[in-house]
Design a protein around this motif. Structure first.
Motif, PDB file in Angstrom:
ATOM      1  N   THR A  17       1.379 -19.495  -0.394  1.00  0.00           N
ATOM      2  CA  THR A  17       0.288 -19.853   0.514  1.00  0.00           C
ATOM      3  C   THR A  17      -0.712 -18.703   0.545  1.00  0.00           C
ATOM      4  OG1 THR A  17       1.738 -21.198   1.888  1.00  0.00           O
ATOM      5  CG2 THR A  17      -0.279 -20.406   2.916  1.00  0.00           C
ATOM      6  N   ARG A  18      -1.953 -19.020   0.259  1.00  0.00           N
ATOM      7  CA  ARG A  18      -3.001 -18.019   0.239  1.00  0.00           C
ATOM      8  C   ARG A  18      -3.209 -17.432   1.634  1.00  0.00           C
ATOM      9  NH1 ARG A  18      -7.107 -16.429  -3.123  1.00  0.00           N
ATOM     10  NH2 ARG A  18      -6.677 -17.620  -4.990  1.00  0.00           N
ATOM     11  N   ASP A  19      -3.369 -16.112   1.683  1.00  0.00           N
ATOM     12  CA  ASP A  19      -3.669 -15.411   2.939  1.00  0.00           C
ATOM     13  C   ASP A  19      -2.648 -15.690   4.040  1.00  0.00           C
ATOM     14  OD1 ASP A  19      -5.977 -14.328   1.791  1.00  0.00           O
ATOM     15  OD2 ASP A  19      -7.113 -16.154   2.233  1.00  0.00           O
ATOM     16  N   PHE A  20      -1.401 -15.813   3.663  1.00  0.00           N
ATOM     17  CA  PHE A  20      -0.347 -15.948   4.676  1.00  0.00           C
ATOM     18  C   PHE A  20      -0.400 -14.689   5.552  1.00  0.00           C
ATOM     19  CE2 PHE A  20       3.846 -15.885   6.522  1.00  0.00           C
ATOM     20  CZ  PHE A  20       4.049 -17.224   6.822  1.00  0.00           C
ATOM     21  N   SER A  21      -0.346 -14.913   6.846  1.00  0.00           N
ATOM     22  CA  SER A  21      -0.584 -13.834   7.797  1.00  0.00           C
ATOM     23  C   SER A  21       0.279 -12.602   7.522  1.00  0.00           C
ATOM     24  CB  SER A  21      -0.305 -14.374   9.204  1.00  0.00           C
ATOM     25  OG  SER A  21      -0.290 -13.320  10.114  1.00  0.00           O
ATOM     26  N   GLY A  22      -0.376 -11.455   7.312  1.00  0.00           N
ATOM     27  CA  GLY A  22       0.319 -10.183   7.147  1.00  0.00           C
ATOM     28  C   GLY A  22       0.843  -9.908   5.752  1.00  0.00           C
ATOM     29  N   ALA A  23       0.818 -10.923   4.856  1.00  0.00           N
ATOM     30  CA  ALA A  23       1.463 -10.754   3.542  1.00  0.00           C
ATOM     31  C   ALA A  23       0.767  -9.691   2.685  1.00  0.00           C
ATOM     32  CB  ALA A  23       1.496 -12.095   2.804  1.00  0.00           C
ATOM     33  N   ASN A  24      -0.559  -9.739   2.627  1.00  0.00           N
ATOM     34  CA  ASN A  24      -1.277  -8.796   1.769  1.00  0.00           C
ATOM     35  C   ASN A  24      -1.154  -7.356   2.269  1.00  0.00           C
ATOM     36  OD1 ASN A  24      -2.027 -10.933   0.217  1.00  0.00           O
ATOM     37  ND2 ASN A  24      -4.137 -11.031   0.956  1.00  0.00           N
ATOM     38  N   GLU A  25      -1.224  -7.189   3.588  1.00  0.00           N
ATOM     39  CA  GLU A  25      -1.101  -5.844   4.160  1.00  0.00           C
ATOM     40  C   GLU A  25       0.276  -5.265   3.853  1.00  0.00           C
ATOM     41  OE1 GLU A  25      -2.118  -8.556   5.600  1.00  0.00           O
ATOM     42  OE2 GLU A  25      -4.024  -8.204   6.632  1.00  0.00           O
ATOM     43  N   THR A  26       1.311  -6.094   4.000  1.00  0.00           N
ATOM     44  CA  THR A  26       2.678  -5.622   3.747  1.00  0.00           C
ATOM     45  C   THR A  26       2.838  -5.232   2.279  1.00  0.00           C
ATOM     46  OG1 THR A  26       3.449  -7.122   5.456  1.00  0.00           O
ATOM     47  CG2 THR A  26       5.118  -6.231   3.985  1.00  0.00           C
ATOM     48  N   HIS A  27       2.287  -6.051   1.393  1.00  0.00           N
ATOM     49  CA  HIS A  27       2.376  -5.774  -0.044  1.00  0.00           C
ATOM     50  C   HIS A  27       1.663  -4.456  -0.364  1.00  0.00           C
ATOM     51  CE1 HIS A  27       1.550  -7.339  -4.399  1.00  0.00           C
ATOM     52  NE2 HIS A  27       2.560  -6.497  -4.363  1.00  0.00           N
ATOM     53  N   HIS A  28       0.467  -4.287   0.199  1.00  0.00           N
ATOM     54  CA  HIS A  28      -0.322  -3.075  -0.034  1.00  0.00           C
ATOM     55  C   HIS A  28       0.444  -1.828   0.430  1.00  0.00           C
ATOM     56  CE1 HIS A  28      -4.205  -0.937  -0.559  1.00  0.00           C
ATOM     57  NE2 HIS A  28      -3.685  -0.152   0.378  1.00  0.00           N
ATOM     58  N   ARG A  29       0.966  -1.882   1.649  1.00  0.00           N
ATOM     59  CA  ARG A  29       1.713  -0.730   2.197  1.00  0.00           C
ATOM     60  C   ARG A  29       2.921  -0.399   1.328  1.00  0.00           C
ATOM     61  NH1 ARG A  29       0.828  -2.558   7.355  1.00  0.00           N
ATOM     62  NH2 ARG A  29       2.752  -3.766   7.339  1.00  0.00           N
ATOM     63  N   PHE A  30       3.592  -1.438   0.867  1.00  0.00           N
ATOM     64  CA  PHE A  30       4.778  -1.275   0.017  1.00  0.00           C
ATOM     65  C   PHE A  30       4.399  -0.523  -1.268  1.00  0.00           C
ATOM     66  CE2 PHE A  30       7.314  -3.312  -3.464  1.00  0.00           C
ATOM     67  CZ  PHE A  30       8.602  -2.977  -3.056  1.00  0.00           C
ATOM     68  N   LEU A  31       3.317  -0.947  -1.914  1.00  0.00           N
ATOM     69  CA  LEU A  31       2.909  -0.314  -3.175  1.00  0.00           C
ATOM     70  C   LEU A  31       2.527   1.146  -2.953  1.00  0.00           C
ATOM     71  CD1 LEU A  31       0.792  -3.260  -4.651  1.00  0.00           C
ATOM     72  CD2 LEU A  31       3.020  -2.460  -5.475  1.00  0.00           C
ATOM     73  N   VAL A  32       1.775   1.406  -1.893  1.00  0.00           N
ATOM     74  CA  VAL A  32       1.346   2.784  -1.609  1.00  0.00           C
ATOM     75  C   VAL A  32       2.564   3.655  -1.295  1.00  0.00           C
ATOM     76  CG1 VAL A  32       0.036   4.226   0.017  1.00  0.00           C
ATOM     77  CG2 VAL A  32      -0.993   2.132  -0.924  1.00  0.00           C
ATOM     78  N   SER A  33       3.527   3.094  -0.570  1.00  0.00           N
ATOM     79  CA  SER A  33       4.718   3.885  -0.210  1.00  0.00           C
ATOM     80  C   SER A  33       5.529   4.254  -1.449  1.00  0.00           C
ATOM     81  CB  SER A  33       5.590   3.119   0.786  1.00  0.00           C
ATOM     82  OG  SER A  33       6.324   2.100   0.131  1.00  0.00           O
ATOM     83  N   HIS A  34       5.326   3.513  -2.552  1.00  0.00           N
ATOM     84  CA  HIS A  34       6.061   3.826  -3.776  1.00  0.00           C
ATOM     85  C   HIS A  34       5.210   4.576  -4.795  1.00  0.00           C
ATOM     86  CE1 HIS A  34       9.793   2.121  -2.563  1.00  0.00           C
ATOM     87  NE2 HIS A  34       9.212   0.994  -2.221  1.00  0.00           N
ATOM     88  N   GLY A  35       4.046   5.071  -4.359  1.00  0.00           N
ATOM     89  CA  GLY A  35       3.312   6.002  -5.212  1.00  0.00           C
ATOM     90  C   GLY A  35       2.033   5.471  -5.838  1.00  0.00           C
ATOM     91  N   PHE A  36       1.696   4.202  -5.608  1.00  0.00           N
ATOM     92  CA  PHE A  36       0.443   3.680  -6.173  1.00  0.00           C
ATOM     93  C   PHE A  36      -0.748   4.191  -5.367  1.00  0.00           C
ATOM     94  CE2 PHE A  36       3.496   0.714  -7.859  1.00  0.00           C
ATOM     95  CZ  PHE A  36       2.988   0.382  -9.101  1.00  0.00           C
ATOM     96  N   GLU A  37      -1.867   4.446  -6.066  1.00  0.00           N
ATOM     97  CA  GLU A  37      -3.092   4.823  -5.367  1.00  0.00           C
ATOM     98  C   GLU A  37      -3.653   3.599  -4.644  1.00  0.00           C
ATOM     99  OE1 GLU A  37      -5.886   6.751  -7.917  1.00  0.00           O
ATOM    100  OE2 GLU A  37      -4.302   8.012  -8.778  1.00  0.00           O
ATOM    101  N   GLU A  38      -4.374   3.869  -3.542  1.00  0.00           N
ATOM    102  CA  GLU A  38      -4.929   2.794  -2.700  1.00  0.00           C
ATOM    103  C   GLU A  38      -5.689   1.744  -3.523  1.00  0.00           C
ATOM    104  OE1 GLU A  38      -4.805   2.312   0.638  1.00  0.00           O
ATOM    105  OE2 GLU A  38      -3.807   4.171   1.275  1.00  0.00           O
ATOM    106  N   ALA A  39      -6.579   2.221  -4.406  1.00  0.00           N
ATOM    107  CA  ALA A  39      -7.447   1.286  -5.136  1.00  0.00           C
ATOM    108  C   ALA A  39      -6.622   0.422  -6.099  1.00  0.00           C
ATOM    109  CB  ALA A  39      -8.514   2.060  -5.907  1.00  0.00           C
ATOM    110  N   VAL A  40      -5.618   1.025  -6.718  1.00  0.00           N
ATOM    111  CA  VAL A  40      -4.755   0.278  -7.647  1.00  0.00           C
ATOM    112  C   VAL A  40      -3.959  -0.765  -6.862  1.00  0.00           C
ATOM    113  CG1 VAL A  40      -2.861   0.458  -9.294  1.00  0.00           C
ATOM    114  CG2 VAL A  40      -4.604   2.257  -9.202  1.00  0.00           C
ATOM    115  N   MET A  82       8.800  -7.998   1.045  1.00  0.00           N
ATOM    116  CA  MET A  82       9.308  -8.720   2.217  1.00  0.00           C
ATOM    117  C   MET A  82      10.627  -8.132   2.710  1.00  0.00           C
ATOM    118  SD  MET A  82       9.013 -12.783   1.696  1.00  0.00           S
ATOM    119  CE  MET A  82       7.535 -13.553   1.103  1.00  0.00           C
ATOM    120  N   ALA A  83      11.405  -7.555   1.787  1.00  0.00           N
ATOM    121  CA  ALA A  83      12.714  -6.999   2.148  1.00  0.00           C
ATOM    122  C   ALA A  83      12.911  -5.704   1.360  1.00  0.00           C
ATOM    123  CB  ALA A  83      13.822  -8.000   1.841  1.00  0.00           C
TER     124      ALA A  83
END
Ligand SMILES: [Zn+2]
Length: 345
Positions: free
Chosen positions: A124-147, A227-228
């Protein structure tokens, strides 16, 4: 990757081209649909009922797959209706056209509750909170913000490969017996590749419709997702193997990708060995502290492109989380708040 392929027996030399079927048992047809990924096809199974067809897995919403279904329905399925659609699990190459097919034929949708729910959220597109959670997850594992931002956007592409999912389900559970295409099938629900993946085993005829759980050639993706983030899907996957111990060696395994095969026990042993080696390699690399991104690059040195590195991260973290749960690897945070892992001792 360890290949046990030479220990398996492949009864079919060729797969059916799109729109054509191979009968693997009376009333049980194999069709193959072309996928728009590197994983270039998905196998689906058509089971003939008195009043139509049960379809197991549907592929995703692409013009090529719609064209293949049109050919199948008019050709080998002889214009008879689809009365039941089953998804082995909620990944888009399996469940993607389920909603379209259910609606077109007013068919019943059957699957596990967890996979249906997971798919409704994930596709589902733009499911509430999904994109923010994904972004935070990637950054926490070392990806740069823009990537990370690009990767989050890139995943929308997968969402567009799914038609709207069915609004209701006939739920199936582990151990249940379902009658499909004139045969009794035992539902086997396993975790690891997905949360509630369903396989279907027919003891009378020695057939296992195995979905993505036991593929002949490649190791199914076992990955940690945002998600987990602390989940241990590899432990779940390895723990599923004893469920297949009692299945006779001569059973014909029908996988979603690759060719039907015999040799389930060799394949299970090969998959276990593959993950053992990947665990050893992970613990070896982590003798020096590393974040998830750097470790993924070390574990998958040939991978390129943000999408593929995303898959590599998920798979790498599955091995890391397993080692963390086993007390072999420690998890900490660096000054910037990113996760860092190191092998103990
Ligand atoms: Zn899958």
């Amino acid at each position: 990757m360890i290949s046990t392929i030479d220990q398996l027996e492949f009864p079919y030399a060729d797969a059916p081209p799109p729109g054509v079927v191979t009968e693997v048992a009376p009333g049980l047809l194999w069709a193959r649909l072309p996928l728009p990924f590197r994983l270039n096809h998905v196998n689906v199974w058509l089971l003939e009922e008195d009043d139509g067809w049960t379809v197991i897995d549907t592929g995703c919403a692409t013009p090529a797959i719609h064209a293949a279904w049109a050919q199948l329905l008019a050709g080998p399925m002889r214009g008879k209706p689809v009365v039941r659609v089953i998804a082995t699990h909620g990944h888009v190459d399996h469940i993607g056209l389920t909603g379209w097919m259910v609606e077109r034929f007013d068919a019943e949708f059957m699957g596990t509750f967890g996979e249906w729910m997971w798919a409704r959220v994930s596709h589902t597109r733009d499911f509430s909170g999904a994109n923010e959670t994904h972004h935070r997850f990637l950054v926490s594992h070392g990806f740069e913000e823009a990537v990370a931002e690009r990767m989050v956007k890139g995943r929308q592409r997968f969402i567009d490969l799914s038609s709207a999912l069915p609004g209701a389900i006939r739920e199936i559970r582990d151990g249940e017996i379902v009658r499909l295409g004139g045969r009794d099938w035992i539902v086997m629900v396993t975790r690891g590749h997905a949360f509630e993946h369903a396989s279907f085993y027919c003891p009378a005829d020695g057939i296992l419709i195995a979905g993505d759980h036991l593929l002949p050639k490649i190791s199914p993706v076992i990955a940690v997702y945002e998600m987990a983030p602390k989940a241990d899907p590899l432990a779940d996957y390895l723990a599923s193997f004893p469920q297949f111990d009692g299945i006779p060696a001569g059973t014909l395994v029908l996988p979603s990708h690759g060719m039907p095969y015999r040799g389930i026990h060799q394949r299970v042993a090969g998959l276990r060995q593959h993950h053992d080696r990947r665990l050893d390699a992970t613990a070896g690399f982590l003798r020096r502290p590393s974040n998830g991104l750097d470790l993924s690059k070390a574990m998958f040195p040939h991978i390129e492109g943000p999408e593929n590195i995303g898959f590599a991260l998920g798979e790498t973290l599955a091995h890391v989380n397993y080692l963390v749960h086993q007390g072999i690897v420690d998890e900490a945070r660096d000054a910037a708040g990113r996760n860092v892992y190191v092998t103990r001792g």
